[in-house]
Design an enzyme around this catalytic site. Structure first.
Site, mmCIF file in Angstrom:
data_model
loop_
_atom_site.group_PDB
_atom_site.id
_atom_site.type_symbol
_atom_site.label_atom_id
_atom_site.label_comp_id
_atom_site.label_asym_id
_atom_site.label_seq_id
_atom_site.Cartn_x
_atom_site.Cartn_y
_atom_site.Cartn_z
ATOM 1 N N GLU A 53 0.809 -1.197 0.000
ATOM 2 C CA GLU A 53 0.000 0.000 0.000
ATOM 3 C C GLU A 53 0.847 1.253 0.000
ATOM 4 O O GLU A 53 0.547 2.221 -0.656
ATOM 5 C CB GLU A 53 -0.857 -0.013 1.269
ATOM 6 C CG GLU A 53 -2.291 0.320 1.025
ATOM 7 C CD GLU A 53 -3.027 0.413 2.329
ATOM 8 O OE1 GLU A 53 -2.528 -0.051 3.348
ATOM 9 O OE2 GLU A 53 -4.093 0.979 2.316
ATOM 10 N N LEU A 505 -10.996 5.860 3.670
ATOM 11 C CA LEU A 505 -9.644 6.362 3.462
ATOM 12 C C LEU A 505 -8.649 5.218 3.377
ATOM 13 O O LEU A 505 -8.690 4.284 4.194
ATOM 14 C CB LEU A 505 -9.223 7.301 4.607
ATOM 15 C CG LEU A 505 -10.114 8.522 4.863
ATOM 16 C CD1 LEU A 505 -11.044 8.251 6.041
ATOM 17 C CD2 LEU A 505 -9.267 9.756 5.154
ATOM 18 N N ASP A 506 -7.799 5.298 2.394
ATOM 19 C CA ASP A 506 -6.627 4.443 2.353
ATOM 20 C C ASP A 506 -5.725 4.849 3.528
ATOM 21 O O ASP A 506 -5.809 5.986 3.996
ATOM 22 C CB ASP A 506 -5.923 4.659 1.008
ATOM 23 C CG ASP A 506 -4.603 3.930 0.912
ATOM 24 O OD1 ASP A 506 -4.504 2.826 1.468
ATOM 25 O OD2 ASP A 506 -3.682 4.462 0.270
ATOM 26 N N LYS A 507 -4.915 3.941 4.013
ATOM 27 C CA LYS A 507 -4.057 4.273 5.158
ATOM 28 C C LYS A 507 -2.732 4.880 4.717
ATOM 29 O O LYS A 507 -2.437 6.036 4.999
ATOM 30 C CB LYS A 507 -3.794 3.027 6.017
ATOM 31 C CG LYS A 507 -2.882 3.310 7.223
ATOM 32 C CD LYS A 507 -2.637 2.073 8.031
ATOM 33 C CE LYS A 507 -1.695 1.112 7.323
ATOM 34 N NZ LYS A 507 -0.315 1.668 7.181
ATOM 35 N N VAL A 713 -10.782 8.167 -0.448
ATOM 36 C CA VAL A 713 -9.542 8.926 -0.556
ATOM 37 C C VAL A 713 -8.400 7.959 -0.800
ATOM 38 O O VAL A 713 -8.219 7.003 -0.041
ATOM 39 C CB VAL A 713 -9.251 9.742 0.718
ATOM 40 C CG1 VAL A 713 -8.100 10.706 0.471
ATOM 41 C CG2 VAL A 713 -10.483 10.491 1.170
#
Length: 821
Positions: A53, A505-507, A713
């Site tokens: 990620e 939200l993506d981290k 996001v």
């Protein structure tokens, strides 16, 4: 809007590639990440899913590989109506035949495109005339209108466009061909028109009113003064009105021509003159007001200087036109100057104000290797940088073109207003006709009185203020957002933002910096004191971000590296190598466990560290020299640091009633630790790209039943499937501004998540102003309809009220552009 020379080139992209294209791109993103290991211990896999990620610019071949073939995966079209019909921009928008809501024009294959600036085209009044004139011509495939920029793009298969230019000229308008160089001239100021003819006409009209009121002269003087006023102020209106009637269009010019002529025929000379003068005055003031909306974009264009100081072949520095500077040229930037072109710093150090581009409130330090954005302001030191993009393709230019394209799209409220006005105008015209004819014929009433009332209704029949209210407000909101570093790709998203109920939200790289750092280092044995040097030496041979964190920490502590032999990457687990004749491995929990080097006590210790949201990296001897068995020598904790603004952003979203969800590829322990730290409502770990997309789809199904919207996001690349499924896709822009601009519905030009609650607040304020404007416009119309039916309304009062309503809604909409909160 794309612009090109008439002689060449294919048509521009329509702006919406369809659901199929988006899903195809999303599938590529999914496929490229599909082989990642997301088992229970994936967080230990040198970052495992976290690395998948987060380390998008340092992907290691020794763990897993990304297929970055989907940079433009997020071409939003799906259920959103990216409606690129013209933004109705001034009176007459629906006074004739307002446009129906249309999908973006997709030029047929094989057609070419030619762009024209038509200075007289800034109302749907003119658009309807042009569309009716050109729409039936052979060889015309499609027409794209951008009224705020006064640009018409013709998609055609013609050998010559002379017939098109002549057809436009027959409507009383001049078409100026735009080439590629003209693409940056989309918003230009019209030459100022002299006011003295209007002032002279106003004097004649007032003279006609006074002479008739006080009966100062013969009855012929008021008529003479009135005719003089009408000729000076209204010849242009009559000419446009005749063109409209001849082309079967009842626009505002046609209605005003009929109304003034009718007033003259029934002997209302002074009133006919006053109506024409007030209408001409309203048009002039309205045009000036609309130019203020255009200035919002023109102001963006003015941010980049026209000249740049470029190093010549002989080593001298010379100021040249920025548009002529090629990629790779060396440019000098002195203190206080604006950056003319995008580039990368070669020498020097300074702080730059990037607020015009990213909306950041404080200057950003720049040194060798850092990127510069055109339009930024150099605060202190001198810099020398290499140009990375031509002026036409700078970040600022892309922002401007994105805002221009967004102006061409129509928001839901605007489509509603156009549809309403499409019915309103003919209905009021029919009522006016009935008022003029029915009472005298059926009830024996006086013709003059009822014809006069009908003429007042004709003036009211143009919903100028109603139609102008939405585009001015939307454009002001888009420009205000762009100044704050929030690039919104269309009015539809500006309106939808107020309905945001859930934000996923993506981290990594979104809530966190996306750059793991070493947080812990512990030796598990005392007889190998140089264990950190061994670990750093192995880690330095890998470009995986988690490995690099270990190497960077060792460098910071001055630990020397050792020679490594027989280096080998173990896919999904770590690396191996021989140092001083001893074989070592550096890797994740699984690698050490498979070696049999993890004791129950060590397992418990690792689990405790993982619960704190850290990724474990361990060093082990493959075969300890003293025992011949594998032995763990040291462990390192690596974590991605949370952005300082993330908690504030989440708190502001909660205050606005938006619920939050974090979707991460990390193991649930690591994900939960980060989620708790920033105050996220729900956290989901071990999320593959398609898992994220499925989560967004399920969330949207629930939110839509209550009228809510779901946002996502991410960085616009690996998160493409989820971004594609979301109602509004937000892309973080600092790591890859060009990708963010091209792929997202909303691009944050820096990585400050607080811009999302700012976007929601702007959306709600925009909606409030739209409602105020619609209420004002319709309310004033209703009042004058009632007054007219009661016999209290007059023609000049109707024009004055129409002008006042138009100005009210324009200035009310422009409040968004002036608001800098």
């Amino acid at each position: 809007m794309a612009r090109s020379t008439p002689e060449n080139v294919a048509p521009p992209a329509s702006g919406a590639h369809g659901h199929r294209d988006r899903e195809s791109a999303a599938s590529k993103a999914h496929g490229s990440c599909h082989d990642h290991d997301h088992g229970a211990d994936s967080a230990c896999s040198l970052g495992g899913a976290q690395a998948h990620e987060g380390a998008r610019d340092h992907v290691s071949t020794d763990v897993h590989q990304h297929d970055h073939t989907h940079d433009h995966a997020h071409a939003h079209a799906h259920e959103h109506a990216h409606d690129h019909a013209p933004a109705a921009s001034c009176c007459g928008a629906s006074c004739g035949m307002p446009m129906q809501a249309r999908e973006p024009v997709a030029a047929p294959a094989g057609s070419r495109s030619a762009a024209y600036r038509i200075d007289a085209m800034d109302c749907p009044t003119e658009e309807t005339l042009i569309r009716n004139k050109l729409g039936g011509m052979a060889g015309i495939a499609a027409l794209d209108f951008n009224l705020m920029q006064r640009v018409l793009t013709v998609h055609h298969t013609l050998d010559s466009l002379d017939a098109v230019v002549k057809a436009i000229a027959s409507l009383g308008m001049k078409a100026e061909a735009l080439g590629e160089a003209g693409a940056d001239l989309g918003v230009t100021a019209e030459p100022a028109k002299p006011w003295w003819p209007l002032a002279l006409a106003g004097g004649f009209a007032i003279g006609a009113e006074l002479t008739e009121w006080f009966q100062l002269a013969t009855p012929y003087l008021p008529a003479a003064l009135a005719i003089a006023a009408i000729l000076v102020a209204g010849l242009g209106v009559y000419r446009k009105g005749w063109i409209a009637i001849r082309n079967g269009n009842l626009n505002i010019n046609a209605l005003m021509s009929i109304a003034v002529t009718g007033a003259v025929l029934i002997g209302q000379w002074p009133e006919a003159a006053m109506v024409m003068v007030l209408f001409a005055l309203a048009e002039r003031i309205e045009a000036a007001s609309l130019d203020r909306a255009r200035n919002a974009v023109r102001g963006l264009m003015a941010m980049a200087p026209e000249q740049a100081t470029v190093q010549q072949a002989d080593g001298n520095w010379l100021g040249v036109d920025a548009r002529t500077v090629p990629v790779g040229a060396m440019v000098r930037l002195r203190p206080g100057e604006r950056v003319a072109l995008d580039g990368r710093v070669l020498r020097g150090q300074s702080a730059l104000d990037q607020a015009p581009i990213t909306g950041e409130s404080v200057p950003v330090d720049k040194r060798a290797g850092d990127m510069l954005f055109a339009g930024s302001i150099n605060q202190s030191g001198e810099l020398e940088y290499t140009v990375t993009a031509p002026a036409s393709d700078s970040t600022l230019s892309r922002i401007i073109h994105a805002v221009e394209a967004a102006q061409g799209s129509r928001a839901p409220t605007q489509r509603f207003v156009d549809q309403f006005a499409r019915v309103y105008t003919p209905v009021v015209f029919a009522i006016a006709l009935g008022v003029a004819v029915i009472p005298p014929l059926l009830m024996g009433q006086a013709w003059t009185a009822w014809i006069y009332k009908a003429l007042v209704l004709l003036v009211i029949a143009c919903p100028c203020a109603l139609v102008i209210s939405t585009p001015v407000t939307i454009v002001s909101g888009l420009a205000a957002a762009a100044r704050r570093g929030i690039l919104i790709k269309g009015g539809i998203y500006l309106e939808q933002g107020r309905h945001l109920a859930w934000l996923a939200l993506d981290k990594t790289g979104t809530l966190t910096h996306g750059k793991p750092v070493q947080t812990d280092a512990a030796l598990l044995t005392d007889d190998v004191p140089h264990a950190r040097a061994i670990a750093a030496s192995l880690a330095a041979r890998s470009d995986h971000p988690v490995s690099r964190a270990v190497a960077v920490a060792a460098d910071a502590d001055g630990i020397a590296r050792l020679d490594v032999e027989d280096f080998e990457a173990v896919a999904g687990q770590g690396v191996r190598g021989t140092i001083d004749g001893v074989a070592y491995c550096l890797g994740n929990h699984r690698l050490i466990h498979d070696l049999g080097a993890c004791s129950p006590a060590l397992e418990a210790r690792l689990e405790a560290i993982e619960r704190q949201g850290r990724t474990i990296v361990m060093l082990a001897a493959m075969a300890d020299p003293s025992t011949g068995k594998p032995r763990a020598l040291a462990l390192f904790g690596v974590a991605d640091t949370v952005r300082d603004t993330s908690r504030q952003a989440i708190e502001q979203l909660h205050a606005l009633g938006v619920q939050t969800l974090m979707l991460s590829g990390d193991n649930p322990h690591t994900a939960q630790a980060i989620g708790t730290a920033v105050g996220i409502d729900q956290v989901r770990g071990n999320q593959m790209p398609q898992d994220k997309a499925d989560t967004i789809a399920a969330l949207a199904g629930q939110a839509h039943t209550h009228g809510g919207k779901v946002g996502m996001v991410g960085d616009g690349i690996n998160d493409a499937p989820a971004l594609a499924r979301a109602d509004i896709g937000f892309a973080m822009g600092a790591a890859g501004t060009d990708t963010a601009i091209e792929t997202a519905d909303v691009a944050l030009m820096d990585d400050d998540l607080r811009k999302i609650p700012a976007f929601v607040r702007l959306s709600r304020r925009t909606s409030a102003i739209l409602k105020q404007n619609i209420a004002l416009a319709l309310g004033i119309k209703v009042v004058f309809l009632v007054l007219t039916v009661m016999g209290m309304g007059t023609m000049w009062m109707a024009v004055f009220a129409d002008m006042g309503a138009s100005l009210l809604v324009v200035f009310n909409g422009l409040r968004l552009a002036r608001d800098r909160s």
